[in-house]
Design an enzyme around this catalytic site. Structure first.
Site, PDB file in Angstrom:
ATOM      1  N   GLU A 289      -7.191  -9.162   2.814  1.00  0.00           N
ATOM      2  CA  GLU A 289      -6.791 -10.165   1.843  1.00  0.00           C
ATOM      3  C   GLU A 289      -7.013 -11.555   2.444  1.00  0.00           C
ATOM      4  OE1 GLU A 289      -2.764  -9.492   0.669  1.00  0.00           O
ATOM      5  OE2 GLU A 289      -3.246  -7.690  -0.462  1.00  0.00           O
TER       6      GLU A 289
ATOM      7  N   SER B  47      -4.872 -11.840  -2.068  1.00  0.00           N
ATOM      8  CA  SER B  47      -3.478 -11.435  -2.192  1.00  0.00           C
ATOM      9  C   SER B  47      -3.002 -11.610  -3.622  1.00  0.00           C
ATOM     10  CB  SER B  47      -2.619 -12.298  -1.269  1.00  0.00           C
ATOM     11  OG  SER B  47      -1.250 -12.179  -1.585  1.00  0.00           O
TER      12      SER B  47
ATOM     13  N   LYS C 257       0.812  -1.217   0.000  1.00  0.00           N
ATOM     14  CA  LYS C 257       0.000   0.000   0.000  1.00  0.00           C
ATOM     15  C   LYS C 257       0.843   1.263   0.000  1.00  0.00           C
ATOM     16  CE  LYS C 257      -3.227  -2.982   0.212  1.00  0.00           C
ATOM     17  NZ  LYS C 257      -2.347  -4.146   0.410  1.00  0.00           N
TER      18      LYS C 257
END
Length: 557
Positions: A447, A474, A127
Site C-alpha cells: 500500500e 490504503s 487481511k
C-alpha cells in the site's frame, strides 16, 4: 452416540479407538463430556503488535462463553496477523497481502486436521478478515467471521482524529507546517486503545462486507472494540454460531453471487476501500463464483454513495454503528433496489429480515438516504486503457476531479517516490507512477499510504497531482489515485514502458487510463523487456511470486 450438530468430529472423538486422542485432549483441560459435544474451532488472530488485534484474547473468551452456553465445545488456536499501519512505508509492508494467503491456509489446515464441527475466525486487521472468509469457503462447514471491532476516535484539541491524520501529519512535518511537538501530539492522541483503524478504511470495509455477505452477524460484528456492549454481542455471536451448526448452515449457502453483489454495493455506497476489490474477488474465487473486476464498476455506477465516512467524509466507524450500522445500510440498499434481500445470512434470517431489525438513531446524519446521496454514483470505478488492459481501481469517493492529464514522474519503488515528495520535487500537474510494486514485482503489492498522505498534506499538490501504481493504495487514501494497474510491470505490463515526461490521461467518465504514445512505440519499448531481480529469491516470498495471479483476478495463489 448422536449429538445434534456433531458431524465432522465424530471420527476424531468417538469410540474406543479414539481413546488416545481423547486422552490428549483431556490433558489439555477438556472433560469427557466436552468431547462428546460439537467441537468448534476458534481461529484467533490475536497479537500484541498494534491496536487492531491486541484485545482479541478477551473477545475469544466471550465468544467461547456463548458457544458453551449453547452446547458446544470451543477449541481456540492462533494464526498470524500483519499490521498494515505499522509496516506501512517499509519493506515489511510486502508481507501484508501475502499474510492473507497464509491466514487462509493455516486456518484450513488446523480445521481439516481437527475435524471441527464449526468454526469462528476472529479478525482485527485488514487481511485477517478476507483470509478467514477464504478459509471458510474452502472448508464449507458452519462458520462465521467475527470482527474484533473498530478503535474509538482519538481526540486532539476537541476534534476527532484517526491514524490518517498522523500519516498526513508526517507530510506536514516534512514541509514545515507543524513542528516536533505538533507531530508528537498527533502520534500520542490518534490511537486511544484497542481496535482497528477508525475510518472506512480496509478493516471496516471488510467487516461491513462480511456482514452484507451474510458470513458475519449483522450489527453484532460491528460493535466497536472497546464498547461496553462488545462482550455481550460476542457471546450472542457464539450462540448464533451454534444455531448454524445444528442447522448445518454452511458458507456455500450464504456466499453466493447475489450476496457478493450485495457486498460490492455496500462498498460502493459506503465509500469503502479499493482493497475490497482484491478481497471480494479472492472470496468469489474460493467459492467458484464468477465475479469479475468489471462487476465492481457496473454495481458502483448504479449505486449512489450515501455514507459520510472518513476518508471521504467526516465520521468514523463508531459513528456508523451508532447511526444504525450495517443493518440500516442493508435496509437502505434493499429498499432502493440496490441489494437482494433474499440472500441468507449466518443468523438463519435473510438479509431483508436482518435489515427489518435496523434501529436508526434519531437525527443521525452518517448514513444518508438514496434520495439525498452524497454523490450520485458509488465510490469505486474501474479504469482500462493502454496502461491497464486488465483494469485498475480508483476510489472516487475521496476524489473531487473527474479528469487529469499530466507528465509522468516515474519511480521504480515507493521509497523513491516518497523521497521526491518530501524534498519538494513534485510539481502541480504531475502524475506519479510507482511500479514494480505489484503482486509479483513487490512482491506482495504494498500500500502507498505514506506517499498519498504526504501529497494530501499539501493542498495545492493534492488538488493537482495524480498517482498510479501496480501496487495498492490504503483505504485511508484520498485524491486522484489509481491502484492495482494490471498487468503489472514485473510481468511486462504497459506500466513498465512509461518514461519520464510521458503524458498520462485519467478520464473517469469514460473509464480510461492511457499514456499518450502510439501502439508501435509501446511495443518497441517493451520489446526484450527483462524484469528486475527478485529481492527475495527464496522462502515465502518466492513461493508467493511463483503462485500469485493478477490483481485483476484478486491476487490469489
Amino acid at each position: 452416540m448422536t449429538i445434534e450438530g456433531k458431524r465432522q468430529s465424530i471420527p476424531l472423538t468417538e469410540g474406543p479407538s479414539r481413546a488416545a486422542a481423547r486422552s490428549f485432549l483431556r490433558g489439555a483441560g477438556f472433560s469427557g463430556e466436552d468431547l462428546h459435544k460439537p467441537i468448534i474451532g476458534i481461529a484467533n488472530t490475536w497479537s500484541e503488535i498494534g491496536t487492531c488485534n491486541v484485545h482479541l484474547r478477551t473477545i475469544a473468551e466471550a465468544l467461547k462463553e456463548g458457544i458453551r452456553d449453547a452446547g458446544g465445545t470451543p477449541m481456540e488456536f492462533n494464526t498470524i496477523t500483519i499490521s498494515d499501519g505499522i509496516t506501512m512505508g517499509t519493506q515489511g509492508m510486502k508481507a501484508s497481502l501475502v499474510s492473507r494467503e497464509v491466514i487462509a491456509d493455516s486456518i484450513e489446515l488446523v480445521a481439516r486436521a481437527n475435524l471441527f464441527d464449526g468454526l469462528v475466525g476472529i479478525g482485527g486487521c485488514d487481511k485477517n478478515m478476507p483470509g478467514i472468509i477464504m478459509a471458510l469457503c474452502r472448508l464449507d462447514i458452519p462458520g462465521m467471521m467475527l470482527y474484533g471491532g473498530s478503535i474509538a476516535p482519538g481526540k486532539l484539541n476537541g476534534v476527532d482524529i484517526t491514524i490518517q491524520d498522523v500519516f498526513e501529519g508526517i507530510g506536514s512535518y516534512a514541509s514545515g507546517k507543524i513542528d516536533d511537538a505538533g507531530l508528537e501530539a498527533l502520534e500520542a492522541a490518534a490511537c486511544p486503545g484497542a481496535g482497528a483503524c477508525g475510518g472506512q478504511f480496509t478493516a471496516n470495509t471488510m467487516a461491513m462486507s462480511g456482514e452484507l455477505l451474510g458470513i458475519s452477524p449483522l450489527h453484532l460484528s460491528g460493535v466497536p472494540a472497546m464498547s461496553k456492549d462488545k462482550l455481550a454481542a460476542t457471546r450472542e455471536a457464539g450462540r448464533m454460531l451454534m444455531d448454524a451448526v445444528r442447522a448445518n448452515r454452511r458458507p456455500s449457502q450464504i456466499i453466493t453471487r447475489k450476496s457478493l453483489e450485495n457486498a460490492v454495493a455496500g462498498v460502493a455506497a459506503s465509500g469503502g476501500s479499493t482493497n475490497a476489490v482484491l478481497h471480494l474477488l479472492a472470496i468469489a474465487h474460493e467459492m467458484g463464483i464468477d465475479l469479475s473486476i468489471d462487476d465492481f464498476d457496473s454495481i458502483s455506477k448504479r449505486t449512489p454513495f450515501i455514507c459520510d465516512l472518513t476518508p471521504a467524509g467526516k465520521f468514523v466507524a463508531a459513528d456508523f454503528q451508532a447511526a444504525g450500522g450495517s443493518r440500516l445500510l442493508a435496509q437502505r440498499l434493499i429498499n432502493a433496489g440496490h441489494a437482494d434481500g433474499s440472500a441468507l445470512t449466518i443468523s438463519g434470517r435473510t438479509l431483508a429480515e436482518e435489515a427489518a431489525l435496523a434501529r436508526e438513531a434519531p437525527g443521525q446524519v452518517v448514513i444518508h438516504t438514496f434520495d439525498n446521496p452524497i454523490k450520485p454514483t458509488g465510490g469505486l470505478v474501474i479504469l482500462k486503457g493502454n496502461l491497464a488492459p486488465e483494469g485498475c481501481v480508483m476510489k472516487i469517493a475521496a476524489a473531487n476531479r473527474t479528469e487529469h492529464r499530466g507528465p509522468a514522474r516515474v519511480f521504480d519503488c515507493e521509497e523513491d517516490c516518497f523521497a521526491a515528495v518530501q524534498s519538494g520535487k513534485i510539481k502541480p500537474g504531475d502524475v506519479l507512477v510507482i511500479r514494480y510494486e505489484g503482486p509479483k514485482g513487490g512482491p506482495g503489492m504494498r500500500e502507498m499510504l505514506q506517499v498519498t498522505a504526504a501529497v494530501s498534506s499539501d493542498a495545492e499538490l493534492s488538488a493537482q497531482v495524480a498517482l498510479l501504481t501496480d501496487g495498492r493504495f490504503s483505504g485511508a487514501t484520498r485524491g486522484m489515485t489509481a491502484g492495482h494497474v494490471a498487468p503489472e510491470a514485473f510481468v511486462g505490463g504497459p506500466i513498465a514502458a512509461i518514461r519520464e515526461g510521458d503524458i498520462i490521461h485519467f478520464d473517469i467518465p469514460n473509464r480510461t487510463l492511457n499514456v499518450e504514445i502510439s501502439p508501435e512505440e509501446m511495443a518497441a519499448r517493451l520489446k526484450g523487456f527483462t524484469p528486475p531481480a527478485l529481492r527475495w529469491p527464496h522462502g515465502v516470498f518466492r513461493k508467493y511470486v511463483d503462485r500469485v495471479n493478477s490483481a485483476a483476478k484478486g491476487a490469489t495463489t
